[in-house]
Design an enzyme around this catalytic site. Sequence first.
Site, mmCIF file in Angstrom:
data_model
loop_
_atom_site.group_PDB
_atom_site.id
_atom_site.type_symbol
_atom_site.label_atom_id
_atom_site.label_comp_id
_atom_site.label_asym_id
_atom_site.label_seq_id
_atom_site.Cartn_x
_atom_site.Cartn_y
_atom_site.Cartn_z
ATOM 1 N N ARG A 117 0.832 -1.110 0.003
ATOM 2 C CA ARG A 117 -0.203 0.539 -0.308
ATOM 3 C C ARG A 117 0.930 0.901 -0.275
ATOM 4 O O ARG A 117 2.322 1.772 1.215
ATOM 5 C CB ARG A 117 -0.841 -0.066 1.055
ATOM 6 C CG ARG A 117 -1.182 1.375 1.567
ATOM 7 C CD ARG A 117 -3.040 1.237 2.401
ATOM 8 N NE ARG A 117 -3.911 0.546 2.134
ATOM 9 C CZ ARG A 117 -5.035 0.794 2.478
ATOM 10 N NH1 ARG A 117 -5.285 1.175 3.209
ATOM 11 N NH2 ARG A 117 -5.776 0.114 1.672
ATOM 12 N N HIS A 144 -7.444 0.775 -6.672
ATOM 13 C CA HIS A 144 -7.101 -0.112 -4.740
ATOM 14 C C HIS A 144 -8.633 -0.779 -6.033
ATOM 15 O O HIS A 144 -9.668 -1.564 -5.216
ATOM 16 C CB HIS A 144 -8.407 0.616 -4.001
ATOM 17 C CG HIS A 144 -8.273 -0.067 -2.799
ATOM 18 N ND1 HIS A 144 -7.854 -1.147 -2.210
ATOM 19 C CD2 HIS A 144 -9.132 0.417 -2.028
ATOM 20 C CE1 HIS A 144 -7.322 -1.674 -1.003
ATOM 21 N NE2 HIS A 144 -8.460 -0.654 -0.745
ATOM 22 N N GLN A 147 -9.685 -3.531 -3.376
ATOM 23 C CA GLN A 147 -11.505 -3.443 -2.934
ATOM 24 C C GLN A 147 -11.589 -3.399 -3.961
ATOM 25 O O GLN A 147 -13.522 -3.964 -3.674
ATOM 26 C CB GLN A 147 -11.453 -1.891 -2.823
ATOM 27 C CG GLN A 147 -12.594 -1.578 -2.187
ATOM 28 C CD GLN A 147 -12.993 -1.883 -0.980
ATOM 29 O OE1 GLN A 147 -12.174 -2.033 -0.055
ATOM 30 N NE2 GLN A 147 -14.093 -2.470 -0.276
ATOM 31 N N ASP A 236 -17.449 5.903 -0.847
ATOM 32 C CA ASP A 236 -15.848 6.139 -0.685
ATOM 33 C C ASP A 236 -15.748 7.715 0.232
ATOM 34 O O ASP A 236 -16.621 8.790 0.201
ATOM 35 C CB ASP A 236 -15.040 5.958 -1.325
ATOM 36 C CG ASP A 236 -14.147 6.424 -0.831
ATOM 37 O OD1 ASP A 236 -13.517 5.712 0.395
ATOM 38 O OD2 ASP A 236 -12.639 6.014 -1.235
ATOM 39 N N CYS A 276 -16.530 1.162 1.026
ATOM 40 C CA CYS A 276 -15.695 0.830 0.770
ATOM 41 C C CYS A 276 -14.807 0.903 2.347
ATOM 42 O O CYS A 276 -14.358 0.175 3.055
ATOM 43 C CB CYS A 276 -13.978 0.898 -0.031
ATOM 44 S SG CYS A 276 -13.596 2.528 0.331
ATOM 45 N N ARG A 304 -13.244 -9.269 1.621
ATOM 46 C CA ARG A 304 -12.207 -8.923 0.454
ATOM 47 C C ARG A 304 -11.274 -10.243 1.325
ATOM 48 O O ARG A 304 -10.325 -9.964 0.845
ATOM 49 C CB ARG A 304 -11.403 -7.541 1.868
ATOM 50 C CG ARG A 304 -12.404 -6.459 1.427
ATOM 51 C CD ARG A 304 -11.765 -5.704 0.240
ATOM 52 N NE ARG A 304 -10.538 -5.584 0.369
ATOM 53 C CZ ARG A 304 -9.226 -4.791 0.809
ATOM 54 N NH1 ARG A 304 -9.682 -3.583 1.252
ATOM 55 N NH2 ARG A 304 -7.968 -4.578 0.205
HETATM 56 N N1 CP Z 1 -11.251 -0.183 2.534
HETATM 57 C C1 CP Z 1 -10.044 -0.057 2.573
HETATM 58 O O1 CP Z 1 -8.410 -0.600 2.197
HETATM 59 O O2 CP Z 1 -9.856 -0.399 4.118
HETATM 60 P P1 CP Z 1 -8.469 0.100 4.726
HETATM 61 O O3 CP Z 1 -7.655 1.136 4.753
HETATM 62 O O4 CP Z 1 -8.938 -0.160 6.653
HETATM 63 O O5 CP Z 1 -7.718 -1.013 4.521
HETATM 64 N N1 NVA Z 2 -10.245 6.445 -1.286
HETATM 65 C C1 NVA Z 2 -9.910 5.694 0.840
HETATM 66 C C2 NVA Z 2 -9.444 4.639 0.043
HETATM 67 C C3 NVA Z 2 -9.809 4.359 2.117
HETATM 68 C C4 NVA Z 2 -9.475 2.891 1.304
HETATM 69 C C5 NVA Z 2 -7.981 6.432 0.250
HETATM 70 O O1 NVA Z 2 -6.793 5.933 -0.746
HETATM 71 O O2 NVA Z 2 -8.451 7.055 0.801
#
Ligand code: CP
Ligand code: NVA
Length: 339
Positions: A117, A144, A147, A236, A276, A304
């Site tokens: 990430r 993502h 997700q 989101d 999400c 997930r």
């Molecule tokens: N939806 C998601 O990716 O959650 P986190 O940021 O908590 O991993």
């Molecule tokens: N769009 C959000 C998704 C979190 C899972 C972010 O990038 O923070």
Amino acid sequence: MEEHVLKQVHAGKRDFLGFSHLDAAKIIELFDYSLFIKRKRTERSSGDPFLPLKDRTVAMIFSKPSLRTRVSFELGIHELGGYAINLEGKSIGVGSRESVEDIARLLSRYNDAIVARLHEHSVIEGLAANASIPVVNALTDLSHPCQVLADAFTLYEKGLWHKDIKVVFVGDGNNVANSWIELAGILPFHFVLACPEGYTPDSGLLDAARNAGISRIEVIHDPEAAVSDADVLYTDVWTSMGQEDEQEERLRIFAPYQINSRLLGLAKPSAVVMHCMPAHRGQEITAEVMDGPQSVVIDEAENRLHVQKALMVKLLNHEEYRKFHLTHRLLNAAKNIKG
Ligand code: CP
Ligand code: NVA
């Protein structure tokens, strides 16, 4: 191990940075395998161990906060017999303490996969280009895919997925919206993004998905028009990780894009609501809708785990993955012959 030998061991390695290398059949295959993996989990105590990642290790790099992604990957790898090593992006200094190339080459000697990430998508591409092991995108500023794979699987599992399903994403044209658009370039459905002007999705991904000619893809600015006849309302956060400085302005600009009972009332009565997570009740979604009877947010978060487990087996033990699909096809063929 010598590098050239290692290259042979990992020959044909597959990354999962997005959906571009998949086709519709492969995605449905992955969904069917996810159903199998999910069922297997409920049979855990049956005394029939299922450990397709036995002796495999996965390095996980998190340069941004996470709850779902981190827990579901770590737990999933453990349940499949593998071992996950958590690395905080800050402590290993991705691109600062150490170059991306060196991290990729080094982790390839220790591990069997990298889950990352990161902020810039170009960094995960750099990891993938220099690693001899599969690299999985656990969220970047651009996309993502894990997700959205779990989201689409949730609809598939519930029997809601069909080529005309209308999925309406209300909010920011962000990484999650971009992955929905990427998916629309591969699986046929009707995707609508309702976002404020200036908060549109990545134009490269949008053009590529539209040019694929697979799905009907709309980007509009009127949330009420967008949700008419929708099967799925998706949202989101308005402020993604790394955009905290823009929060105040975003709260103002996105205010008309809240999913609330009034907006939900314009969708099909059977519509489901997805998010999400993490969610901010009172901002992008009201508590009433988030926690209401049409919400499937906890199912999608749980999924997930199952989808990523399926993905890890596909990437790290393709033989096992292939075996399942061969057996599946043979059983189906036998069923058809019997009539
Ligand atoms: N939806 C998601 O990716 O959650 P986190 O940021 O908590 O991993
Ligand atoms: N769009 C959000 C998704 C979190 C899972 C972010 O990038 O923070």
